[in-house]
Design an enzyme around this catalytic site. Structure first.
Site, PDB file in Angstrom:
ATOM      1  N   GLU A 280      82.832 -18.580  21.018  1.00  0.00           N
ATOM      2  CA  GLU A 280      81.613 -19.152  21.584  1.00  0.00           C
ATOM      3  C   GLU A 280      81.558 -20.670  21.369  1.00  0.00           C
ATOM      4  OE1 GLU A 280      79.061 -15.117  20.455  1.00  0.00           O
ATOM      5  OE2 GLU A 280      78.867 -16.924  19.235  1.00  0.00           O
ATOM      6  N   PRO A 281      82.536 -21.410  21.879  1.00  0.00           N
ATOM      7  CA  PRO A 281      82.543 -22.861  21.684  1.00  0.00           C
ATOM      8  C   PRO A 281      81.533 -23.548  22.589  1.00  0.00           C
ATOM      9  CG  PRO A 281      84.332 -22.238  23.110  1.00  0.00           C
ATOM     10  CD  PRO A 281      83.668 -20.950  22.683  1.00  0.00           C
ATOM     11  N   CYS A 363      57.015 -44.250  19.143  1.00  0.00           N
ATOM     12  CA  CYS A 363      56.200 -44.678  17.994  1.00  0.00           C
ATOM     13  C   CYS A 363      56.428 -43.780  16.788  1.00  0.00           C
ATOM     14  CB  CYS A 363      54.722 -44.695  18.388  1.00  0.00           C
ATOM     15  SG  CYS A 363      54.339 -45.973  19.591  1.00  0.00           S
ATOM     16  N   TYR A 392      74.102 -31.060  22.733  1.00  0.00           N
ATOM     17  CA  TYR A 392      72.837 -31.131  22.005  1.00  0.00           C
ATOM     18  C   TYR A 392      72.135 -32.472  22.210  1.00  0.00           C
ATOM     19  CZ  TYR A 392      75.017 -27.085  19.965  1.00  0.00           C
ATOM     20  OH  TYR A 392      75.654 -25.871  19.817  1.00  0.00           O
TER      21      TYR A 392
END
Length: 437
Positions: A280-281, A363, A392
């Site tokens: 599952e790379p 901020c 990601y």
């Protein structure tokens, strides 16, 4: 230049200007605006092929981890080149379906599958569910009975190895949110032997992410041999060993284990089981295949600190704030007298560079992409490339501070696909208008 090849991949500097494959990155920023995610199709396919070839002895099913980057154009590209998929939600399963992925080549993982998600996976015909707890297996049995379908499952077993990675992405310990320890798994397998509602066809051992040593993999694979033997003795038809993913990549230009080195660490043990391999790379396929482009807004000196304020923020790329992670950063157009880029992004102090914090407009004091980073002098309007942003990045992006999320481009040679258009202010409020109308 050799030290940065694993990081840059198909992003190269020509005459001090950054290209993605055959296109100047500055041209893309000018046309599509910033912040901007840019992915290289050639880099993605190169990594997929490397995985397929390195593990070929075990007839691997590469199930790309959708959570790393779930853009439909990337999923479609991978599906067209023989990839299966690893999903952790009903939404990801939907994405795979829309992108043309095959359910029979899809693994459904995740610790909190709802009954609705289990039902969706069963209806679609996924290859297997990775089972993370006793109650989850009870739920799968219940849903399978209601649909009169036998559910294919693999127990997620924690081999209790230390992957030596960030604590947020370490999953192979005995005490983990994910999976079950070996003894508990064997007791559960004993309880469900002979079940008509489930078929236990494999085991799953995902030990963590961004792992830069082969040792944890060889240790986990070695433990699997005895476990698979014991499960088969119970009568379970174990045909698959799912090693998960987690292969680490280079973020700073330094070397990390090659895919062939990871393969060499696990093949001898898995060969003994006779199992077919699932993996599952995610990051290793797309991580270094993407960059984030930003534009300098202001420079600022405050006390002894220098700040480079640019238009990419923590809501665009949260990894530095969340994981204290490192990303190589360098100008898209390199000023005269500076390399393009340095051999080592992390330690390089070249004459003329100055230490600065690369920050965004959000901020929050935690809104930074780099701290105390040596960079050439840059002026308002100049472009920066944040490397290794393909995994990601966009999948963890948000609209914090009511900031529209970036556009995403997929480059193939001299061609460009707008894989996701830039969000607008109208997009931000569209879901909230009905109550006010």
């Amino acid at each position: 230049m050799a030290g940065i090849v694993p990081l840059l991949n198909h992003f190269t500097y020509r005459n001090n200007e950054l290209y993605c494959e055959d296109i100047p990155v500055a041209n893309l920023a000018e046309k599509y605006g910033t912040p901007l995610y840019v992915y290289s199709q050639a880099a993605i396919l190169k990594q997929l092929q490397a995985l397929q070839e390195a593990f070929s002895e075990l007839k691997p099913l590469v199930c790309y981890s959708v959570k790393a980057n779930s853009n439909l154009s990337i999923l479609r590209l991978l599906a067209e080149h023989g990839s299966g998929f690893d999903v952790v939600s009903g939404g990801e399963l939907k994405r795979v379906s829309v992108a043309g992925g095959q359910a029979r080549q899809t693994v459904f993982a995740g610790v909190g599958k709802t009954d609705e998600e289990i039902a969706a996976g069963l209806t679609a015909g996924v290859l297997m569910f990775n089972v993370e707890s006793e109650e989850e297996l009870d739920a799968i049995v219940r849903v399978a009975q209601s649909k009169k379908i036998q559910a294919p499952v693999a127990l997620r077993i924690n081999p209790d190895v230390d992957p030596k990675t960030h604590r947020y992405i370490s999953t192979g310990h005995k005490e983990s949110k994910f999976g079950m320890d070996i003894q508990r798994s064997l007791l559960l397998a004993e309880k469900f032997k002979g079940s008509e509602s489930i078929k236990m066809i494999g085991i799953h051992m995902h030990i963590g992410s961004q792992i830069t040593s082969t040792t944890p993999y060889s240790s986990a694979a070695a433990k699997s041999v005895d476990i698979i033997t014991r499960l088969r003795e119970m009568g379970h038809p174990i045909d698959w060993f799912n090693m998960g993913g987690g292969f680490g990549i280079s973020y700073d230009g330094k070397t990390s284990p090659s895919i062939s080195e990871f393969a060499a660490a696990v093949i001898p043990s898995i060969r003994k089981t006779g199992c077919r391999l699932v993996m599952e790379p995610g990051r290793v396929i797309v991580g270094n295949a993407g960059i984030l482009i930003s534009r300098v807004i202001y420079t600022k000196v405050s006390g002894e600190k220098r700040f480079l304020i640019q238009d990419a923020a923590m809501n665009d790329l949260i990894r530095p704030s969340l994981y204290e992670s490192f990303h190589g950063i360098w100008p898209v157009k390199v000023p005269a007298g500076f390399p393009s880029p340095p051999d080592d992004f992390e330690t390089s102090r070249i004459n003329g560079t100055k230490l600065c914090d690369v920050v965004g407009p959000v901020c929050e004091s935690g809104d930074f992409l780099a701290q105390d980073r040596a960079l050439p002098p840059l002026n308002r309007g100049e472009l920066l490339a944040i490397f290794s942003a393909g995994a990601y990045g966009m999948t963890m992006a948000s609209n914090y501070n009511s900031r529209p999320r970036p556009a995403e481009l997929l480059v193939n040679g001299s061609g460009v696909v707008v894989a996701r258009r830039r969000e607008t202010f109208d997009d931000l409020i569209a879901e909230e208008l009905n109550p006010l109308s």
